[in-house]
Design a protein around this motif. Structure first.
Motif, short mmCIF file in Angstrom:
data_model
loop_
_atom_site.label_atom_id
_atom_site.label_comp_id
_atom_site.label_asym_id
_atom_site.label_seq_id
_atom_site.Cartn_x
_atom_site.Cartn_y
_atom_site.Cartn_z
N THR A 26 41.69 44.21 47.66
CA THR A 26 40.98 43.99 49.13
C THR A 26 41.19 42.92 49.69
O THR A 26 41.19 42.85 50.79
N ARG A 27 41.52 41.84 48.67
CA ARG A 27 41.90 40.49 49.70
C ARG A 27 43.26 39.86 49.12
O ARG A 27 43.42 40.16 47.83
N THR A 28 44.00 39.21 49.62
CA THR A 28 44.99 38.31 49.05
C THR A 28 45.26 37.09 49.44
O THR A 28 44.58 36.54 50.37
N ILE A 29 45.58 36.30 48.78
CA ILE A 29 46.34 34.93 48.88
C ILE A 29 47.44 34.98 49.37
O ILE A 29 48.47 35.31 48.38
N VAL A 30 47.99 34.73 50.46
CA VAL A 30 49.52 34.99 50.75
C VAL A 30 50.17 33.92 50.80
O VAL A 30 49.53 32.82 51.28
N ARG A 86 44.82 41.95 54.75
CA ARG A 86 43.87 41.50 53.66
C ARG A 86 43.88 39.98 53.21
O ARG A 86 43.42 39.59 52.37
N ALA A 87 44.51 39.32 54.10
CA ALA A 87 44.62 37.95 53.88
C ALA A 87 43.10 36.92 53.92
O ALA A 87 42.70 37.16 54.95
N ALA A 88 43.06 36.44 52.65
CA ALA A 88 41.71 35.66 52.73
C ALA A 88 42.36 34.20 52.74
O ALA A 88 41.43 33.36 53.10
N THR A 124 34.71 45.16 50.62
CA THR A 124 34.93 46.46 50.67
C THR A 124 35.90 46.62 51.60
O THR A 124 36.31 47.85 51.94
N GLU A 125 35.97 45.72 52.74
CA GLU A 125 36.86 45.98 53.80
C GLU A 125 37.81 44.92 53.88
O GLU A 125 37.51 43.79 53.33
N SER A 126 38.78 44.97 54.54
CA SER A 126 39.77 43.74 54.76
C SER A 126 39.04 42.64 55.59
O SER A 126 38.38 42.98 56.53
N PRO A 127 39.59 41.49 55.47
CA PRO A 127 38.96 40.42 56.09
C PRO A 127 39.35 40.45 57.63
O PRO A 127 38.37 39.96 58.15
N GLN A 128 40.40 41.10 58.05
CA GLN A 128 40.61 41.17 59.23
C GLN A 128 40.06 42.18 59.99
O GLN A 128 40.07 42.35 61.13
N GLY A 129 39.34 43.36 59.59
CA GLY A 129 38.66 44.31 60.05
C GLY A 129 39.88 45.22 60.63
O GLY A 129 39.36 45.88 61.61
N GLN A 130 41.09 45.43 60.30
CA GLN A 130 42.16 46.24 61.12
C GLN A 130 42.00 47.51 60.19
O GLN A 130 41.86 47.62 59.35
#
Length: 319
Positions: A84-88, A219-221, A313-319
């Motif tokens: 659901t989230r990533t550190i890119v 999903r970038a956090a 539960t959602e991507s941080p960017q809401g895309q």
């Protein structure tokens, strides 16, 4: 009650007792050229089913469909793995492991001693020396990936471009921590290989840079940039522009190695020129080691009310 003997036995799903007329080709006895004509018909590209016809799918008319497929394949896999989230993490493909960098430097120094007046050899020595100095950032990338992986935060994973150098370092750290780790490769005219520390099933090869960039941001956090070149700059400034314009929600952006990055671009000059505003210069910060970067990311999210250890539960960017 009806007589059960009147109910026929259900037929086989695919088999028949009697073949249908079209299950046999036209006999050569009826038409001598039948087989040759059938081959010409059935071997023509028009006879290939549309979803198996690669040439058809790669026509200009179906670019929209290819864009959708480029997005959907990775998206479905990420959802299936619960990412659901990533550190890119971005960084140069040319960052060497410290031991490799040292070995290359020693070779270059030996060659320079044998050819002291060769300008190309002298330049190779300078580059080898510089790469040896930069190799510490490979170790920092490794340590950062290891910290993120060891944190075991549900749904959070390290994501890179899937290549060697700085990307490999971050994936390798997460891998050695026993965590799933992601890579987004891109198809290029020259063959390339993903680094060997990616989780099978979580390394994707994209055709379109645009869809790859979308998945980096979706999903970038946080984004962490190790020293890098054109590719790193492309991704970094793309992310900064999206956040500056608020097309994407703000996330932490950490540049590892202040002296390197200040040499690459002069943010103070941009401020004095009026090309950016003061708040734009605060969209990122510098860090010198993995712990400083990771703790800074966690602190940012705590202040933002979006702690990384919370549910997502959602991507941080809401895309």
């Amino acid at each position: 009650m009806s007589d059960s003997t009147r109910i026929p036995q259900p037929p086989h799903r695919t088999k028949r007792t009697q073949p249908l007329p079209w299950e046999r080709p036209k006999p050569v006895e009826e038409e001598a050229q039948a087989q040759a004509r059938l081959r010409a018909i059935m071997e023509h590209p028009s006879y290939v089913e549309a979803d198996r016809d690669v040439a058809f799918l790669h026509t200009d008319a179906h670019r929209g469909l290819r864009l959708q497929l480029d997005y959907e394949k990775a998206e479905q896999a990420l959802q299936a793995h619960g990412i659901t989230r990533t550190i890119v993490v971005f960084g140069s493909t040319r960052l060497r492991e410290p031991q490799t960098a040292r070995s290359e430097f020693e070779q270059a120094r030996h060659q320079a001693a044998e050819q002291p007046h060769d300008a190309a050899v002298a330049r190779a020595l300078r580059l080898a020396e510089r790469r040896m100095a930069l190799s510490r950032y490979y170790q920092i990338g490794f340590e950062l990936g290891q910290m993120i992986g060891a944190a075991r935060i549900p749904g959070l994973a390290v994501m890179t471009g899937g290549g060697p150098g700085g990307m490999e370092a971050a994936n390798r750290g997460a891998f050695e921590a026993g965590a799933e780790t992601l890579g987004l490769n891109i198809s290029l005219p020259r063959e390339q290989y993903p680094n060997p520390y990616l989780t099978p099933g979580l390394c994707f090869q994209f055709h379109y840079f645009a869809l790859r960039k979308l998945h980096f941001m979706q999903r970038a956090a946080a984004i962490v940039a190790l020293p890098g070149g054109f590719g790193t700059l492309d991704e970094l400034f793309g992310a900064l522009t999206l956040i500056q314009t608020r097309k994407s929600a703000p996330i932490p952006i950490v540049l590892i190695g202040e002296s390197y990055w200040r040499g690459v671009f002069n943010v103070d000059f941009l401020l004095e020129a009026g090309s950016i505003d003061e708040e734009d210069a605060r969209l990122f910060w510098f860090a010198e080691d993995a712990r400083e970067a990771w703790e800074g990311i966690c602190t940012w999210h705590a202040r933002n009310g979006s702690p990384l250890e919370g549910s997502a539960t959602e991507s941080p960017q809401g895309q």
